[in-house]
Design an enzyme around this catalytic site. Structure first.
Site, PDB file in Angstrom:
ATOM      1  CE  LYS A  87      27.907  78.671  14.386  1.00 25.20           C
ATOM      2  NZ  LYS A  87      29.085  77.839  14.113  1.00 25.20           N
ATOM      3  N   GLY A 187      47.013  78.672  21.779  1.00 22.81           N
ATOM      4  CA  GLY A 187      45.763  78.037  22.211  1.00 22.81           C
ATOM      5  C   GLY A 187      45.927  76.525  22.194  1.00 22.81           C
ATOM      6  N   GLY A 189      44.028  74.025  23.319  1.00 24.65           N
ATOM      7  CA  GLY A 189      42.759  73.428  23.739  1.00 24.65           C
ATOM      8  C   GLY A 189      42.571  72.105  23.026  1.00 24.65           C
ATOM      9  CB  VAL A 191      41.814  72.443  17.605  1.00 23.64           C
ATOM     10  CG1 VAL A 191      42.538  72.370  16.272  1.00 23.64           C
ATOM     11  CG2 VAL A 191      40.310  72.307  17.395  1.00 23.64           C
TER      12      VAL A 191
HETATM   13  P1  NAD Z   1      39.109  75.122  23.243  1.00 27.68           P
HETATM   14  O1  NAD Z   1      38.208  75.993  24.024  1.00 27.68           O
HETATM   15  O2  NAD Z   1      39.223  73.681  23.588  1.00 27.68           O
HETATM   16  O3  NAD Z   1      40.595  75.723  23.276  1.00 27.68           O
HETATM   17  C1  NAD Z   1      40.911  77.064  23.188  1.00 27.68           C
HETATM   18  C2  NAD Z   1      42.179  77.280  24.001  1.00 27.68           C
HETATM   19  O4  NAD Z   1      42.615  78.621  23.787  1.00 27.68           O
HETATM   20  C3  NAD Z   1      41.968  77.115  25.510  1.00 27.68           C
HETATM   21  O5  NAD Z   1      42.944  76.228  26.039  1.00 27.68           O
HETATM   22  C4  NAD Z   1      42.149  78.531  26.055  1.00 27.68           C
HETATM   23  O6  NAD Z   1      42.723  78.561  27.355  1.00 27.68           O
HETATM   24  C5  NAD Z   1      43.085  79.126  25.023  1.00 27.68           C
HETATM   25  N1  NAD Z   1      43.091  80.585  24.956  1.00 27.68           N
HETATM   26  C6  NAD Z   1      42.069  81.453  25.102  1.00 27.68           C
HETATM   27  N2  NAD Z   1      42.497  82.714  24.978  1.00 27.68           N
HETATM   28  C7  NAD Z   1      43.832  82.649  24.712  1.00 27.68           C
HETATM   29  C8  NAD Z   1      44.832  83.610  24.459  1.00 27.68           C
HETATM   30  N3  NAD Z   1      44.567  84.910  24.453  1.00 27.68           N
HETATM   31  N4  NAD Z   1      46.105  83.187  24.228  1.00 27.68           N
HETATM   32  C9  NAD Z   1      46.386  81.871  24.233  1.00 27.68           C
HETATM   33  N5  NAD Z   1      45.472  80.908  24.472  1.00 27.68           N
HETATM   34  C10 NAD Z   1      44.214  81.292  24.697  1.00 27.68           C
HETATM   35  O7  NAD Z   1      38.679  75.302  21.720  1.00 27.68           O
HETATM   36  P2  NAD Z   1      38.990  74.340  20.495  1.00 27.68           P
HETATM   37  O8  NAD Z   1      37.850  73.395  20.310  1.00 27.68           O
HETATM   38  O9  NAD Z   1      40.370  73.789  20.620  1.00 27.68           O
HETATM   39  O10 NAD Z   1      38.919  75.369  19.283  1.00 27.68           O
HETATM   40  C11 NAD Z   1      39.968  76.310  19.069  1.00 27.68           C
HETATM   41  C12 NAD Z   1      39.559  77.278  17.977  1.00 27.68           C
HETATM   42  O11 NAD Z   1      39.318  76.563  16.765  1.00 27.68           O
HETATM   43  C13 NAD Z   1      38.285  78.066  18.278  1.00 27.68           C
HETATM   44  O12 NAD Z   1      38.398  79.354  17.719  1.00 27.68           O
HETATM   45  C14 NAD Z   1      37.217  77.292  17.530  1.00 27.68           C
HETATM   46  O13 NAD Z   1      36.120  78.127  17.156  1.00 27.68           O
HETATM   47  C15 NAD Z   1      37.980  76.833  16.311  1.00 27.68           C
HETATM   48  N6  NAD Z   1      37.435  75.616  15.708  1.00 27.68           N
HETATM   49  C16 NAD Z   1      37.348  74.476  16.427  1.00 27.68           C
HETATM   50  C17 NAD Z   1      36.835  73.328  15.843  1.00 27.68           C
HETATM   51  C18 NAD Z   1      36.752  72.036  16.627  1.00 27.68           C
HETATM   52  O14 NAD Z   1      36.548  70.980  16.013  1.00 27.68           O
HETATM   53  N7  NAD Z   1      36.940  72.035  17.939  1.00 27.68           N
HETATM   54  C19 NAD Z   1      36.403  73.337  14.501  1.00 27.68           C
HETATM   55  C20 NAD Z   1      36.528  74.529  13.757  1.00 27.68           C
HETATM   56  C21 NAD Z   1      37.034  75.671  14.388  1.00 27.68           C
END
Ligand code: NAD
Length: 361
Positions: A87, A187, A189, A191
């Site tokens: 990382k 969440g 977002g 994913v």
């Molecule tokens: P993202 O930033 O697109 O989405 C996160 C969402 O969570 C946002 O819509 C945000 O408004 C919401 N959020 C934040 N705080 C919150 C709360 N207290 N209650 C409810 N919602 C809340 O991120 P992502 O890419 O969708 O990733 C989501 C998680 O999965 C992260 O922890 C990330 O590290 C993990 N992850 C993502 C990937 C990937 O491919 N994107 C891969 C492995 C792990």
């Protein structure tokens, strides 16, 4: 970190985490201050994202990169990929401190590692940043699709989480059909939205929650989910709680409130304390799909980009998360150990076995 002898503390931390190498990158001309941590390369080159974050202290940045790189070793190992764990963190505010020159300088540090470390997108970096790094080194994935990259990993990550959820349902109910099952997705977002789609396609009842009210209502309307407020998540009785926002949402307080028999989501580092809360979930009979096992889709996407795999092969590898999760849950049940301990045991065994193979011939 005690100020009087920081070096000793850094080395004792490396020893405690079991790191192979840590590189500090400093370039006053571009403002680059970065740390690359290579945890283990038994299975292959260390792959991990580059996070850009305005850490309050340098020791906080070091802690983060050591912890995250170690979990990448475990994620790659349990997913069956030939990758090690690494990382990188860049210290700074990604909205105002980034520049082409800084990222290209960072790329040159990666180049000098001769393939021991390969990077990708993480919090605070994006495909455009990877494109700048690519101008200096080939050891980068997640560049835009237009220049041969694998693009947004989120749909693949969501598919892996979906397979993990199915494996949990199978363990509890004997079949993995999600029709009629209920799930809280916290969440919505990148994913979260993809996961909601997959769940609704199989007629699961979805409760969607996000601090961004506009976004959650749009997604809920699009796929036919029910919006729930962020503070009522733990009052809802559903089959599955899927944390897809932040880490550390599983702690003593939330475990005591939770009314779902399964936890399976994408967020990294969901357990506030791995051993304490892993055990607490076991004692309470709550099935927890370890985060790094079921959110490995993003890593698989990067691996596929490196290996030149087809979309079909990427999907196959991601679907294997179902079996990987089943194996973890079975070992946990057989040995009465927490699911996180079971996952760690499987990952460590693969690394130890392959290390022996490499050292004996
Ligand atoms: P993202 O930033 O697109 O989405 C996160 C969402 O969570 C946002 O819509 C945000 O408004 C919401 N959020 C934040 N705080 C919150 C709360 N207290 N209650 C409810 N919602 C809340 O991120 P992502 O890419 O969708 O990733 C989501 C998680 O999965 C992260 O922890 C990330 O590290 C993990 N992850 C993502 C990937 C990937 O491919 N994107 C891969 C492995 C792990």
């Amino acid at each position: 970190m005690p100020a009087e002898n920081p070096n000793e503390t850094i080395f004792s931390q490396l020893e405690a985490y079991g790191h192979k190498k840590v590189v500090f990158c400093s370039d006053p001309d571009t403002g680059l201050k970065a740390i690359i941590a290579i945890h283990d390369t038994t299975l292959g080159p260390a792959l991990g994202g580059t996070r850009m974050w305005a850490y309050k202290t340098e020791s906080e940045a070091l802690q983060d990169v050591l912890r995250l790189s170690k979990s990448m070793t475990y994620k790659a190992a349990i997913t069956g990929l030939n990758l090690g764990g690494g990382k990188a963190v860049i210290i700074g505010d990604s909205r105002k401190d980034k520049s082409e020159a800084m990222l290209r300088k960072f790329g040159r540090y990666i180049k000098n590692l001769n393939g021991e470390f390969i990077t990708a997108v993480d919090v605070g970096t994006n495909p455009k940043d990877m494109e700048y790094i690519r101008m200096e080194t080939q050891y980068v994935t997640g560049v835009p699709e237009t220049i041969g990259g694998s693009g947004d990993p989120s749909p693949i990550t969501a598919l892996g989480v979906f397979m993990g959820i199915k494996a949990c349902i199978k363990q509890l109910y004997g079949n993995d059909n999600l029709t009629g099952r209920s799930i809280i997705v916290q969440g919505i977002g990148h994913v979260g939205e993809n996961l909601v789609k997959l769940l609704r396609d199989e007629n699961a009842k979805v409760y969607a929650s996000d601090i961004n009210e506009e976004r959650v209502s749009q997604v809920a309307k699009k796929y036919g989910a029910e919006v729930v407020s962020t503070n009522s998540i733990f009052d809802i009785g559903a089959d599955i709680y899927s944390p897809c926002a932040l880490g550390a949402t599983i702690n003593t307080e939330t475990i005591n409130k939770l009314q779902c028999p399964i936890i399976a989501g994408s967020a990294n580092n969901q357990l506030e304390n791995e051993s304490v809360h892993g055990q607490m979930l076991l004692d309470k009979g709550i099935l927890y799909a370890p985060d790094y096992v079921i959110n490995a889709g993003g890593l698989i996407n990067c691996y596929s980009e490196l290996m030149g795999f087809s979309k079909k092969r990427t999907l196959q590898l991601t679907e294997n998360i179902y079996e990987a999760t089943r194996n973890v849950l079975k070992l946990s049940a057989a040995e009465s150990i927490s699911t996180i301990d079971a996952a760690n045991k499987i990952a460590e065994k693969r690394i130890t076995d392959i290390r022996k193979v490499k050292s004996t011939y």
